[in-house]
Scaffold this motif. Structure first.
Motif, PDB file in Angstrom:
ATOM      1  N   ARG A 125       0.827  -1.510   0.054  1.00  0.00           N
ATOM      2  CA  ARG A 125      -0.084   0.112   0.238  1.00  0.00           C
ATOM      3  C   ARG A 125       0.704   1.429   0.219  1.00  0.00           C
ATOM      4  N   GLU A 146      -8.328   3.343   0.059  1.00  0.00           N
ATOM      5  CA  GLU A 146      -6.794   2.977  -0.200  1.00  0.00           C
ATOM      6  C   GLU A 146      -5.637   2.800  -1.281  1.00  0.00           C
ATOM      7  N   HIS A 147      -4.529   2.884  -1.400  1.00  0.00           N
ATOM      8  CA  HIS A 147      -3.717   2.404  -2.272  1.00  0.00           C
ATOM      9  C   HIS A 147      -3.609   1.327  -1.674  1.00  0.00           C
ATOM     10  N   SER A 194      -5.689  10.682  -4.046  1.00  0.00           N
ATOM     11  CA  SER A 194      -6.662   9.664  -3.398  1.00  0.00           C
ATOM     12  C   SER A 194      -7.565   8.958  -4.124  1.00  0.00           C
ATOM     13  N   TYR A 223       0.233   5.517   0.513  1.00  0.00           N
ATOM     14  CA  TYR A 223      -0.515   7.018   1.180  1.00  0.00           C
ATOM     15  C   TYR A 223       0.780   8.226   1.111  1.00  0.00           C
TER      16      TYR A 223
END
Length: 425
Positions: free
Chosen positions: A45, A58-59, A53, A47
């Motif tokens: 992930r 979320e990624h 965004s 951020y």
């Protein structure tokens, strides 16, 4: 008539409210987390303020690669740098490898370009093939967002937080570069050329804030004197830089180092190691990275833990550490529990800088001279200086080995000196 009463403060009940949180006032522009989930899965992930965004999520994605495959590909990437660059023997000068050279401007541009292009290919295939190369829609979307975030801007502050060691500065973006474009178009593919990078792992390695800056910084040189006598390196110049305007300590043996590490009051702002690094076998268990000073006795992560474990947060041990020894930036066997840099950070070190490959002595001494001169002069943070040097050696000397140095924590660490008190009138 007012009278000033004598006051003796015996406690500091407001300390927790007047002490600012350390290292928390400015977040990285991008944080990338890569974590092993068991033995058959990797979760990723990312951020940060430089990341676009997503609505309602979320990624984050589970990658279709095993942790063991990531470790193997990372080890191969480091090996390729050793084989293709450090050990390269030019056809017109087969007696000398690139390990003997720092300035490569004397070598044909096409020769250097071919080698760097090969390293860029390996670095790109690691990211876009091994790690993020699965034919899965979610993985592909994650890869597109991540590479866009890392490739759209330069000079970001990027943190890779992972329990899997990856030589991130040597990893490359997948960008097409025309054959005749030259090195100035090829080097920007490397993440360590584009951005400031630190590698972290684990949570809250420090439980206390930074100590007050000293008037005169304390620094130490921990070295194998046999290296000083071999070849024509700048080791003597490095020693002079360390000793100028500092409280300087020199250690050349195992006993001198462990006696210092065993002191509760060990307080140094910079520890520099100039020695060999190698892996020592542990039977059926993964090998351990070890350093050796002049007396050839093994110094590993457990050596640090054995001396520092008993001391808590009250110890003043908070140095920035430069491990200028082969492989010093690499955790052995992928096991962070035996990682030398990790042991130093757990003991209180604010950051560790070290090479991720077997570094030639000539380049290592030049790199140290440049880094320590800037760091001790207060020219910037460790992340800024490492990034500047990676670009300097690449742009000015055509040498990419500055990208093979990795920061473990410490991107925002700088050498602070106490301001002299203003004279009263």
């Amino acid at each position: 008539m007012p009278t000033e009463l004598p006051v003796h403060v015996v406690q500091d009940p407001s300390r927790g409210f007047t002490t600012l949180p350390d290292q928390l006032t400015r977040a990285p522009d991008i944080t990338v987390c890569v974590e092993s989930v068991g033995e058959d899965r990797v979760r990723a992930r990312f951020y940060g303020p430089a990341v676009p965004s997503l609505h309602g999520t979320e990624h984050r994605v589970d990658l279709l690669v095993r942790p063991a495959d990531v470790r193997l590909a990372a080890a191969r990437l480091c090996r390729m740098w050793k084989e293709h660059f450090v050990d390269h023997r030019p056809e017109d000068d087969p007696e000398n490898t690139y390990a003997t050279l720092v300035d490569l401007r004397s070598r044909p541009l096409g020769e250097v370009y071919d080698i760097v292009e090969e390293l860029a290919l390996v670095g790109s295939e690691f990211l876009n093939g091994t790690l993020l190369g699965a034919a899965d829609e979610r993985v592909e979307r994650f890869r597109d967002y991540l590479t866009e975030a890392l490739g759209s801007r330069d000079n970001l502050r990027v943190r890779f937080d992972s329990d899997l060691h990856v030589p991130w500065p040597m990893v490359c973006l997948e960008q097409r570069v025309a054959r005749g474009a030259g090195l100035n178009a090829l080097f920007p593919r490397f993440l360590g050329y584009r951005h400031q990078i630190e590698q972290t792992g684990g949570a809250y390695p420090w439980l206390t804030g930074l100590r007050d800056a000293p008037d005169v910084p304390a620094v130490s040189l921990n070295h194998d004197t046999r290296l000083d006598r071999r070849g024509r390196t700048r080791a003597a110049d490095v020693t002079a830089v360390l000793a100028k305007g500092t409280r300087f300590a020199e250690r050349t043996t195992y006993r001198e180092l462990v006696d210092a590490l065993g002191r509760h009051d060990l307080c140094e702002q910079l520890m520099y190691f100039w020695c060999h690094g190698h892996f020592v076998p542990n039977g059926s268990q993964p090998a351990s990275l070890a350093l050796r000073l002049t007396d050839n006795k093994t110094i590993d992560a457990q050596t640090v833990k054995d001396r520092r474990r008993r001391y808590g947060s009250e110890s003043p041990f908070q140095p920035f550490v430069v491990l200028n020894a082969c492989h010093a930036g690499v955790p052995e066997g992928g096991g962070d529990h035996k990682f030398l840099s990790g042991a130093l950070i757990e003991a209180g070190a604010r950051g560790v800088l070290g090479p991720q490959i077997e570094m030639p002595q000539a380049f290592a001494a030049e790199y140290a001279l440049e880094f320590l001169t800037r760091y001790l002069g207060g020219a910037g943070t460790a992340g800024e200086i490492a990034h500047t040097l990676a670009r300097y050696f690449a742009d000015e000397l055509r040498n990419p080995l500055g990208l093979a140095y990795a920061l473990h924590h410490g991107m925002d660490t700088r050498l602070e000196r106490a301001e002299p008190e203003e004279a009263t009138v």
